[in-house]
Design a protein around this motif. Structure first.
Motif, PDB file in Angstrom:
ATOM      1  N   LEU A  34      -2.082  17.124   8.067  1.00  0.00           N
ATOM      2  CA  LEU A  34      -0.702  16.638   8.040  1.00  0.00           C
ATOM      3  C   LEU A  34       0.278  17.784   8.301  1.00  0.00           C
ATOM      4  O   LEU A  34       1.298  17.584   8.983  1.00  0.00           O
ATOM      5  CB  LEU A  34      -0.406  15.974   6.681  1.00  0.00           C
ATOM      6  N   SER A  61      -0.161   6.441   3.235  1.00  0.00           N
ATOM      7  CA  SER A  61       0.559   6.077   4.464  1.00  0.00           C
ATOM      8  C   SER A  61       0.093   6.817   5.718  1.00  0.00           C
ATOM      9  O   SER A  61       0.490   6.437   6.812  1.00  0.00           O
ATOM     10  CB  SER A  61       2.062   6.274   4.282  1.00  0.00           C
ATOM     11  N   CYS A  74      -3.318  14.023   5.195  1.00  0.00           N
ATOM     12  CA  CYS A  74      -2.959  14.943   4.100  1.00  0.00           C
ATOM     13  C   CYS A  74      -4.169  15.358   3.274  1.00  0.00           C
ATOM     14  O   CYS A  74      -4.057  16.236   2.418  1.00  0.00           O
ATOM     15  CB  CYS A  74      -1.899  14.318   3.208  1.00  0.00           C
TER      16      CYS A  74
HETATM   17 FE1  FES Z   1       0.575   9.996   1.061  1.00  0.00          FE
HETATM   18 FE2  FES Z   1      -1.216  11.092   2.722  1.00  0.00          FE
HETATM   19  S1  FES Z   1       0.945  11.246   2.803  1.00  0.00           S
HETATM   20  S2  FES Z   1      -1.589   9.668   1.144  1.00  0.00           S
END
Ligand code: FES
Length: 235
Positions: A34, A61, A74
């Motif tokens: 991310l 998300s 992430c």
């Molecule tokens: Fe929330 Fe990855 S940005 S789970």
């Protein structure tokens, strides 16, 4: 490293295409995929569309397909990635733009299993605790932790072939979470709601869902548990 990302802007493009970016890993101020995508968006190409919120594996998300496997950006360490990375939006879901997909049907299936506690004994003015033994509470472990990222359902061939009919791994994991809750007394209704050759029985035990779940959950086992409960119930 070279990052190749599927791009699609419905206002400009008629078909999706791949766009590559050369990245110096040392330029990224972070250790996760991310961070790299945000680097691209901030420094190389502000038109890249991604979803993110918490950045810590909680909101669900930023699901996407990285080198052929669904996961959360992430929660994907840059160090775990090779020098060539290919990223697609989550498969089996309509693309809105770039890595952002339309999850409406996913949420409809979630809603269809009535994902909330139902007890005919409790009135809405009832403020008493619903006591649960430690043993009964333990039956929810592995079911309640889902963050609804969609990685499992998006990886499931049965969901690809029957997206409107098969509830999918996420919805069925959620159904199991309430079927197994000792405080919920609508078990029969919940089992009847899934007694259908598509809604539940389209699962073919491929285990893709379990293989990709970023929280380490096992929707395939949850689905088997629902089938077992149905046969015991005689539905
Ligand atoms: Fe929330 Fe990855 S940005 S789970």
């Amino acid at each position: 490293m070279q990052i190749s990302i599927q791009r699609f802007d419905p206002d400009k493009d008629t078909v999706p295409y791949m766009k590559s970016y050369e990245i110096n890993r040392k330029a990224i101020s972070g250790v996760m995929l991310l961070d790299l995508l945000e680097y691209i968006k901030c420094h190389l190409d502000e038109t890249l569309a991604i979803r993110r919120s918490c950045g810590g594996g909680v909101c669900g998300s930023d699901g996407m397909n990285v080198n052929g496997k669904n996961g959360l950006a992430c929660q994907t360490q840059l160090a775990s990635l090779p020098d060539k990375v290919t990223i697609y939006p989550m498969p089996g879901m309509p693309v809105i733009r770039d890595l952002v997909v339309d999850m409406s049907q996913f949420y409809e299936h979630f809603e269809s299993v009535e994902p909330y506690l139902q007890s005919s004994h409790a009135s809405k003015d009832d403020v008493k605790e619903h006591i649960q033994s430690e043993e009964d509470r333990a039956k929810l472990d592995g079911l309640y932790e889902c963050i609804m990222c969609g990685c499992c359902t998006s990886a499931c061939p049965s969901s690809w072939w029957n997206p409107d009919k098969f509830v999918g791994p996420q919805g069925l994991l959620t159904a199991a979470r309430f079927i197994n809750d000792s405080r919920d007394d609508q078990t029969k209704k919940r089992l009847d709601n899934l007694s259908d050759k598509y809604r539940l029985y389209r699962c073919r035990g491929v285990f893709n869902c379990t293989n990709v779940c970023p929280k380490g959950l096992n929707p395939t086992a949850a689905i088997a548990g629902i089938r077992q409960a149905q046969s015991e119930e005689g539905t």
